[in-house]
Design a protein around this motif. Structure first.
Motif, PDB file in Angstrom:
ATOM      1  N   PHE A  36       0.838  -1.210   0.000  1.00 23.42           N
ATOM      2  CA  PHE A  36       0.000   0.000   0.000  1.00 23.42           C
ATOM      3  C   PHE A  36       0.869   1.256   0.000  1.00 23.42           C
ATOM      4  CE2 PHE A  36      -2.239   3.503   1.953  1.00 23.42           C
ATOM      5  CZ  PHE A  36      -3.483   3.467   1.342  1.00 23.42           C
ATOM      6  N   ILE A  37       1.870   1.276   0.862  1.00 21.06           N
ATOM      7  CA  ILE A  37       2.724   2.455   1.005  1.00 21.06           C
ATOM      8  C   ILE A  37       3.482   2.769  -0.282  1.00 21.06           C
ATOM      9  CG2 ILE A  37       4.776   3.375   2.178  1.00 21.06           C
ATOM     10  CD1 ILE A  37       3.864   1.793   4.668  1.00 21.06           C
ATOM     11  N   VAL A  38       4.160   1.763  -0.834  1.00 18.32           N
ATOM     12  CA  VAL A  38       5.021   2.038  -2.000  1.00 18.32           C
ATOM     13  C   VAL A  38       4.201   2.371  -3.244  1.00 18.32           C
ATOM     14  CG1 VAL A  38       6.928   0.665  -1.107  1.00 18.32           C
ATOM     15  CG2 VAL A  38       5.231  -0.428  -2.568  1.00 18.32           C
ATOM     16  N   ASP A  39       3.033   1.743  -3.406  1.00 24.40           N
ATOM     17  CA  ASP A  39       2.214   2.064  -4.577  1.00 24.40           C
ATOM     18  C   ASP A  39       1.527   3.420  -4.421  1.00 24.40           C
ATOM     19  OD1 ASP A  39       2.218   0.071  -6.768  1.00 24.40           O
ATOM     20  OD2 ASP A  39       1.780  -1.320  -5.152  1.00 24.40           O
ATOM     21  N   PHE A  40       1.215   3.796  -3.198  1.00 30.72           N
ATOM     22  CA  PHE A  40       0.660   5.130  -2.952  1.00 30.72           C
ATOM     23  C   PHE A  40       1.653   6.190  -3.416  1.00 30.72           C
ATOM     24  CE2 PHE A  40       0.232   8.940  -0.384  1.00 30.72           C
ATOM     25  CZ  PHE A  40      -1.131   9.195  -0.395  1.00 30.72           C
ATOM     26  N   PHE A  41       2.902   6.053  -2.999  1.00 30.09           N
ATOM     27  CA  PHE A  41       3.903   7.047  -3.371  1.00 30.09           C
ATOM     28  C   PHE A  41       4.361   6.905  -4.821  1.00 30.09           C
ATOM     29  CE2 PHE A  41       4.327   7.285   1.289  1.00 30.09           C
ATOM     30  CZ  PHE A  41       4.230   8.659   1.436  1.00 30.09           C
ATOM     31  N   GLY A  53       5.000   9.702  -8.182  1.00 32.02           N
ATOM     32  CA  GLY A  53       6.233   9.780  -8.955  1.00 32.02           C
ATOM     33  C   GLY A  53       7.469   9.303  -8.231  1.00 32.02           C
ATOM     34  N   ILE A  54       7.299   8.824  -6.996  1.00 24.35           N
ATOM     35  CA  ILE A  54       8.428   8.258  -6.254  1.00 24.35           C
ATOM     36  C   ILE A  54       8.444   6.763  -6.535  1.00 24.35           C
ATOM     37  CG2 ILE A  54       9.416   7.832  -3.970  1.00 24.35           C
ATOM     38  CD1 ILE A  54       8.112  10.402  -3.027  1.00 24.35           C
ATOM     39  N   GLY A  55       9.371   6.335  -7.367  1.00 21.67           N
ATOM     40  CA  GLY A  55       9.401   4.962  -7.853  1.00 21.67           C
ATOM     41  C   GLY A  55       9.282   3.911  -6.766  1.00 21.67           C
ATOM     42  N   SER A  56       8.535   2.858  -7.058  1.00 18.45           N
ATOM     43  CA  SER A  56       8.267   1.818  -6.069  1.00 18.45           C
ATOM     44  C   SER A  56       9.418   0.832  -5.895  1.00 18.45           C
ATOM     45  CB  SER A  56       7.002   1.054  -6.466  1.00 18.45           C
ATOM     46  OG  SER A  56       7.104   0.574  -7.796  1.00 18.45           O
ATOM     47  N   PHE A  57      10.317   0.733  -6.875  1.00 15.45           N
ATOM     48  CA  PHE A  57      11.396  -0.245  -6.786  1.00 15.45           C
ATOM     49  C   PHE A  57      12.326   0.035  -5.602  1.00 15.45           C
ATOM     50  CE2 PHE A  57      11.818  -2.390 -11.188  1.00 15.45           C
ATOM     51  CZ  PHE A  57      10.454  -2.602 -11.228  1.00 15.45           C
ATOM     52  N   ALA A  58      12.794   1.268  -5.502  1.00 16.26           N
ATOM     53  CA  ALA A  58      13.749   1.622  -4.445  1.00 16.26           C
ATOM     54  C   ALA A  58      13.114   1.524  -3.063  1.00 16.26           C
ATOM     55  CB  ALA A  58      14.295   3.028  -4.680  1.00 16.26           C
ATOM     56  N   ALA A 105      15.996  -5.187 -14.073  1.00 11.25           N
ATOM     57  CA  ALA A 105      15.402  -6.095 -15.054  1.00 11.25           C
ATOM     58  C   ALA A 105      14.127  -5.560 -15.681  1.00 11.25           C
ATOM     59  CB  ALA A 105      15.118  -7.451 -14.406  1.00 11.25           C
ATOM     60  N   GLY A 106      13.292  -4.889 -14.901  1.00 13.54           N
ATOM     61  CA  GLY A 106      12.047  -4.385 -15.447  1.00 13.54           C
ATOM     62  C   GLY A 106      12.071  -2.902 -15.683  1.00 13.54           C
ATOM     63  N   GLN A 107      13.183  -2.252 -15.523  1.00  9.32           N
ATOM     64  CA  GLN A 107      13.349  -0.819 -15.747  1.00  9.32           C
ATOM     65  C   GLN A 107      12.335  -0.021 -14.929  1.00  9.32           C
ATOM     66  OE1 GLN A 107      12.423  -2.496 -18.992  1.00  9.32           O
ATOM     67  NE2 GLN A 107      14.470  -3.311 -19.054  1.00  9.32           N
ATOM     68  N   GLU A 108      12.680   0.317 -13.722  1.00  9.66           N
ATOM     69  CA  GLU A 108      11.751   1.093 -12.902  1.00  9.66           C
ATOM     70  C   GLU A 108      11.432   2.393 -13.606  1.00  9.66           C
ATOM     71  OE1 GLU A 108      11.280   2.994  -8.460  1.00  9.66           O
ATOM     72  OE2 GLU A 108      13.232   2.389  -9.162  1.00  9.66           O
TER      73      GLU A 108
END
Length: 300
Positions: free
Chosen positions: A45-50, A54-59, A296-299
């Motif tokens: 929830f947190i990472v997808d919200f941000f 525009g704050i990438g979820s990968f990092a 691998a998936g290019q964030e």
């Protein structure tokens, strides 16, 4: 017509990914592997919200997985990042393409440019010095953030005023296509497309919210194919990926509603913060160059 075609393409890619994902989950339904449901639902929830902002979820997800000690096998990380965020990112693309007014030719041209850039960049860009590219891109974003602040506050007037356009034409459209092509290519070095795209849209005089359907659409067109390869190979953590997907959908819906209804000036300041954050992140990655975040998936 063009917007309908884009949404149709996303629907096909969504079904393509969903077929492999659901089939694999059903095949392993009695043992989805390791991971805590509550912890990973929270992280998703947190990472997808941000990510919507525009704050990438990968990092962020990599950091949170390590902090919470959820990741048992490092080799699963690239798969988790690609599989877990495919559906949330495709939702982001659908929501913004459907709800944000963008001139169709501009939208299609920029998304297509990013896709071609990523395809070509996969062969050519890895030959570039990764550390220098990340460092220089980070510095460029910080300098641009200063210009954006100047324009926003009125201290810098040579950049003009407004930012109300929903499309580009002529020379500006050509510049945008070339830049988004480059941004797509740089994704293969782990340089996300979100922040550079936000900057480009703003500096070319467009409404800042136009960046969202462009960057989300670009990512959504790239992720399903990459994610499918990890599913077929079984190189991902199923429980973690499913938890991220489920809660990530909720995070996307909440954040997207906020952005679509956000005041233009406030949205611009949010973008400036994201650009500064991303610029600092790239500089740190460039200086360390440890390859902490899989590409691998290019964030986006």
């Amino acid at each position: 017509m063009i917007v309908t075609m884009l949404l149709g393409l996303l629907a096909i890619l969504f079904l393509y990914f969903l077929f492999y994902f659901v089939r694999d989950l059903i095949a392993h339904r009695h043992d989805l592997g390791y991971g805590s449901w509550p912890v990973n639902l929270g992280i998703g929830f947190i990472v997808d919200f941000f990510d919507v902002f525009g704050i990438g979820s990968f990092a962020t997800s990599t950091m949170l997985l390590n902090v919470t000690k959820q990741l048992k096998h490092d080799k699963h990380l690239p798969g988790i990042l690609n599989v877990a965020f495919t559906i949330p990112v495709m939702m982001e693309a659908y929501i913004f393409i459907k709800n944000v007014e963008v001139e169709p030719i501009t939208l299609f041209s920029l998304i297509f440019a990013a896709i071609i850039g990523a395809a070509i960049g996969g062969r050519l860009v890895p030959k570039l010095p990764e550390r220098k590219v990340q460092t220089y891109l980070g510095l460029a974003l910080l300098v641009t953030a200063v210009l954006m602040i100047g324009k926003q506050t009125g201290f810098i007037d040579f950049l003009g005023s407004g930012n109300t356009a929903v499309g580009l034409e002529g020379g500006k459209l050509i510049i945008a296509i070339v830049l988004n092509f480059i941004f797509g290519a740089l994704m293969t070095l782990g340089c996300g497309l979100y922040a550079p795209c936000m900057v480009m849209v703003f500096m070319l005089g467009m409404n800042p919210i136009v960046a969202f359907p462009v960057m989300m659409g670009s990512a959504a067109a790239l992720m399903p194919v990459a994610a499918k390869e990890f599913i077929m190979a079984g190189d991902y953590a199923r429980k973690i990926s499913l938890a991220f997907t489920i809660s990530g959908i909720a995070g996307v819906l909440v954040a997207a509603n906020l952005i679509v209804n956000m005041d233009l000036k406030l949205l611009t300041w949010v973008i400036i913060v994201v650009v500064i954050y991303t610029g600092i992140t790239y500089i740190r990655k460039g200086l360390k160059n440890k390859g902490d975040i899989p590409k691998a998936g290019q964030e986006a």
